[in-house]
Design an enzyme around this catalytic site. Structure first.
Site, mmCIF file in Angstrom:
data_model
loop_
_atom_site.group_PDB
_atom_site.id
_atom_site.type_symbol
_atom_site.label_atom_id
_atom_site.label_comp_id
_atom_site.label_asym_id
_atom_site.label_seq_id
_atom_site.Cartn_x
_atom_site.Cartn_y
_atom_site.Cartn_z
ATOM 1 N N ILE A 46 0.696 -1.172 0.113
ATOM 2 C CA ILE A 46 0.027 -0.154 0.111
ATOM 3 C C ILE A 46 0.795 1.392 0.060
ATOM 4 O O ILE A 46 0.320 2.160 -0.341
ATOM 5 C CB ILE A 46 -0.942 -0.113 1.205
ATOM 6 C CG1 ILE A 46 -2.105 0.856 0.894
ATOM 7 C CG2 ILE A 46 -0.176 0.193 2.589
ATOM 8 C CD1 ILE A 46 -3.165 0.698 1.818
ATOM 9 N N LEU A 63 -4.821 -4.111 0.404
ATOM 10 C CA LEU A 63 -5.304 -5.668 0.317
ATOM 11 C C LEU A 63 -6.603 -5.749 0.733
ATOM 12 O O LEU A 63 -7.178 -6.849 0.445
ATOM 13 C CB LEU A 63 -4.385 -6.380 1.417
ATOM 14 C CG LEU A 63 -2.879 -6.917 1.000
ATOM 15 C CD1 LEU A 63 -2.161 -7.182 2.467
ATOM 16 C CD2 LEU A 63 -2.849 -7.736 0.029
ATOM 17 N N HIS A 124 3.029 -15.385 17.189
ATOM 18 C CA HIS A 124 1.889 -14.760 17.934
ATOM 19 C C HIS A 124 0.601 -15.641 17.908
ATOM 20 O O HIS A 124 -0.228 -15.218 18.770
ATOM 21 C CB HIS A 124 1.654 -13.093 17.843
ATOM 22 C CG HIS A 124 3.116 -12.572 18.162
ATOM 23 N ND1 HIS A 124 3.141 -12.092 19.585
ATOM 24 C CD2 HIS A 124 4.010 -11.943 17.622
ATOM 25 C CE1 HIS A 124 4.416 -11.741 19.646
ATOM 26 N NE2 HIS A 124 4.916 -11.413 18.284
ATOM 27 N N TYR A 147 -3.930 -9.419 16.437
ATOM 28 C CA TYR A 147 -2.812 -9.816 15.447
ATOM 29 C C TYR A 147 -2.676 -11.113 15.304
ATOM 30 O O TYR A 147 -2.781 -11.695 14.350
ATOM 31 C CB TYR A 147 -1.437 -8.890 15.912
ATOM 32 C CG TYR A 147 -0.309 -9.399 14.936
ATOM 33 C CD1 TYR A 147 -0.260 -9.065 13.619
ATOM 34 C CD2 TYR A 147 0.719 -10.031 15.425
ATOM 35 C CE1 TYR A 147 0.739 -9.500 12.929
ATOM 36 C CE2 TYR A 147 1.758 -10.492 14.907
ATOM 37 C CZ TYR A 147 1.801 -9.917 13.552
ATOM 38 O OH TYR A 147 2.976 -10.368 12.891
ATOM 39 N N SER A 176 11.422 -13.829 15.193
ATOM 40 C CA SER A 176 11.981 -12.264 15.307
ATOM 41 C C SER A 176 12.734 -12.297 14.096
ATOM 42 O O SER A 176 13.960 -12.674 14.367
ATOM 43 C CB SER A 176 12.326 -12.035 16.710
ATOM 44 O OG SER A 176 11.593 -12.545 17.569
HETATM 45 P P1 NAI Z 1 6.126 -4.551 7.902
HETATM 46 O O1 NAI Z 1 5.262 -3.971 8.794
HETATM 47 O O2 NAI Z 1 7.606 -3.950 7.813
HETATM 48 O O3 NAI Z 1 5.615 -4.987 6.413
HETATM 49 C C1 NAI Z 1 4.117 -5.300 6.139
HETATM 50 C C2 NAI Z 1 3.819 -4.387 4.860
HETATM 51 O O4 NAI Z 1 2.483 -4.705 4.815
HETATM 52 C C3 NAI Z 1 4.103 -2.823 5.184
HETATM 53 O O5 NAI Z 1 5.054 -2.354 4.171
HETATM 54 C C4 NAI Z 1 2.565 -2.383 5.013
HETATM 55 O O6 NAI Z 1 2.501 -0.980 4.294
HETATM 56 C C5 NAI Z 1 1.796 -3.583 4.262
HETATM 57 N N1 NAI Z 1 0.457 -3.433 4.318
HETATM 58 C C6 NAI Z 1 -0.239 -3.184 5.571
HETATM 59 N N2 NAI Z 1 -1.323 -2.785 5.355
HETATM 60 C C7 NAI Z 1 -1.430 -3.136 3.872
HETATM 61 C C8 NAI Z 1 -2.690 -2.929 3.269
HETATM 62 N N3 NAI Z 1 -3.951 -3.074 3.586
HETATM 63 N N4 NAI Z 1 -2.648 -3.458 1.973
HETATM 64 C C9 NAI Z 1 -1.244 -3.575 1.332
HETATM 65 N N5 NAI Z 1 -0.260 -3.688 2.271
HETATM 66 C C10 NAI Z 1 -0.421 -3.589 3.461
HETATM 67 O O7 NAI Z 1 6.244 -6.173 8.617
HETATM 68 P P2 NAI Z 1 7.550 -7.288 8.357
HETATM 69 O O8 NAI Z 1 8.287 -6.977 9.484
HETATM 70 O O9 NAI Z 1 8.268 -6.785 7.224
HETATM 71 O O10 NAI Z 1 6.547 -8.722 8.297
HETATM 72 C C11 NAI Z 1 6.311 -9.162 7.123
HETATM 73 C C12 NAI Z 1 5.325 -10.217 7.463
HETATM 74 O O11 NAI Z 1 5.735 -11.090 8.328
HETATM 75 C C13 NAI Z 1 4.186 -9.599 8.146
HETATM 76 O O12 NAI Z 1 2.863 -10.438 7.658
HETATM 77 C C14 NAI Z 1 4.248 -9.796 9.664
HETATM 78 O O13 NAI Z 1 3.197 -10.095 10.261
HETATM 79 C C15 NAI Z 1 5.142 -11.343 9.523
HETATM 80 N N6 NAI Z 1 5.940 -11.365 10.541
HETATM 81 C C16 NAI Z 1 7.071 -10.752 10.619
HETATM 82 C C17 NAI Z 1 7.998 -10.948 11.884
HETATM 83 C C18 NAI Z 1 9.300 -10.147 11.985
HETATM 84 O O14 NAI Z 1 9.918 -10.548 12.904
HETATM 85 N N7 NAI Z 1 9.745 -9.098 10.950
HETATM 86 C C19 NAI Z 1 7.673 -11.887 12.786
HETATM 87 C C20 NAI Z 1 6.275 -12.619 12.572
HETATM 88 C C21 NAI Z 1 5.528 -12.509 11.287
HETATM 89 C C1 15L Z 2 5.848 -10.602 14.794
HETATM 90 O O1 15L Z 2 4.783 -11.094 14.392
HETATM 91 C C2 15L Z 2 5.996 -8.943 14.671
HETATM 92 O O2 15L Z 2 5.764 -9.060 13.063
HETATM 93 C C3 15L Z 2 7.497 -8.513 14.644
HETATM 94 O O3 15L Z 2 7.128 -7.329 14.544
HETATM 95 C C4 15L Z 2 8.078 -8.864 15.968
HETATM 96 O O4 15L Z 2 7.415 -8.414 16.870
HETATM 97 C C5 15L Z 2 7.963 -10.368 16.117
HETATM 98 O O5 15L Z 2 6.736 -11.059 15.980
HETATM 99 C C6 15L Z 2 8.328 -11.045 17.644
HETATM 100 O O6 15L Z 2 7.790 -11.574 18.180
HETATM 101 O O7 15L Z 2 9.330 -10.716 17.723
#
Ligand code: NAI
Ligand code: 15L
Length: 276
Positions: A46, A63, A124, A147, A176
């Site tokens: 987005i 989305l 989570h 979430y 993480s």
């Molecule tokens: P992030 O928050 O940096 O990236 C998520 C992206 O989704 C953002 O760029 C945001 O603009 C986009 N987004 C949000 N709402 C939207 C919408 N309505 N339409 C289109 N795009 C939208 O998160 P990150 O860290 O890159 O994580 C990526 C995925 O992995 C997420 O689904 C997150 O829940 C999951 N995840 C990440 C973890 C981590 O440690 N980074 C741990 C567990 C899960």
């Molecule tokens: C997640 O699901 C989140 O997207 C990320 O920001 C972290 O908080 C991660 O889990 C975590 O549990 O460390």
């Protein structure tokens, strides 16, 4: 259209691979990391993602918009679905981006005959299990907020789309994923960027994944998550949080009675309630 994933290996490339959440933290890592595996990598978010480089297509899309997601999924062979709200937020925000969002992705996949989805779930989903408890992919889920509940919904929805329509999914309960661990819990939950790329490569190319749930974690010394039931993915992590232990253990420790120190979901178990 490429051959079915059942007969592909990772020396082959998808004709077109869709990456949602491409503007986010992990999306930026995978924008480079997935390039070797697709003739065209379709990037979506987005937010602004900059202009398309060779071998890329950039499509900005919310989305929560079903028609836009249907167009987004057209002509794609597989989807890596990272897009959505990635932290605990009020239900209404989670509903649009994560719950409606993942439904739109699977409806798009069904209508456009996409064969496989890799879904970024999260630890989570099981955040209300105690730290130190060993969990496998069939343990009871104990989401630690809206979430985590939205990710649990995505896991169930993807199971339904496999049972009903044969769309394969690998759900990755990512721990993480950051350049390095930044607290004691992450010595156990950390997933390095190279291991993330490898886990997604395995999830895209392993044969006959059906509906698989795997934990996204590096080869850390302390372990809460058993990936035995996802061994068919062939994922072998190479990195470990050990290299960061001394630096992390020099930081002040939490009170052991603090829920943040007791539960696997850590600070996520303390958010809310969200009042209007
Ligand atoms: P992030 O928050 O940096 O990236 C998520 C992206 O989704 C953002 O760029 C945001 O603009 C986009 N987004 C949000 N709402 C939207 C919408 N309505 N339409 C289109 N795009 C939208 O998160 P990150 O860290 O890159 O994580 C990526 C995925 O992995 C997420 O689904 C997150 O829940 C999951 N995840 C990440 C973890 C981590 O440690 N980074 C741990 C567990 C899960
Ligand atoms: C997640 O699901 C989140 O997207 C990320 O920001 C972290 O908080 C991660 O889990 C975590 O549990 O460390």
């Amino acid at each position: 259209m490429v051959e079915t994933i059942k007969s592909m290996n990772s020396s082959q490339k998808f004709d077109r691979l869709l990456l949602t959440g491409a503007g986010g933290g992990l999306g930026k890592v995978l924008r480079d990391g997935l390039k070797p595996y697709a003739k065209t990598l379709r990037l979506s978010d987005i937010v602004d993602m900059g202009s398309a480089e060779p071998g890329e297509e950039v499509m900005r899309c919310d989305l929560a918009d079903k028609r836009a997601v249907d167009m987004l999924t057209q002509g794609t062979d597989a989807i890596v679905h990272l897009g959505g709200v990635s932290v605990e937020r009020p239900f209404e925000e989670i509903l649009e981006a994560n719950i409606r969002g993942v439904f739109h992705i699977y409806e798009g996949a069904r209508r456009n005959e996409v064969k496989r989805v890799v879904f970024a779930s999260s630890n989570h989903v099981v955040g209300f299990h105690k730290q130190g408890e060993m969990l496998d992919s069939e343990c009871p889920r104990r989401p630690d907020g809206y979430y985590g509940l939205s990710k649990s919904y995505g896991e169930d929805l993807s199971r339904f789309y496999f049972d009903r329509y044969g769309i394969e999914t690998v759900c990755l309960r990512i721990g993480s994923c950051y350049p390095e661990p930044s607290d004691r819990r992450m010595l156990t939950t950390w997933l390095s960027y190279p291991d993330l790329i490898e886990l997604i490569r395995c999830s895209l190319f392993a044969l006959d994944v059906g509906h698989t749930i795997a934990y996204g974690v590096s080869a850390n010394r302390d372990v809460w998550w058993d990936n035995g039931k996802a061994a068919h993915l062939g994922y072998v992590p190479k990195d470990s949080a050990e290299a960061f232990r001394a630096k992390i253990e020099a930081l002040p420790a939490l009170d052991p009675a603090d829920p943040e120190a007791m539960y696997q979901g850590a600070r996520f178990v303390k958010f809310g309630p969200f009042e209007d």
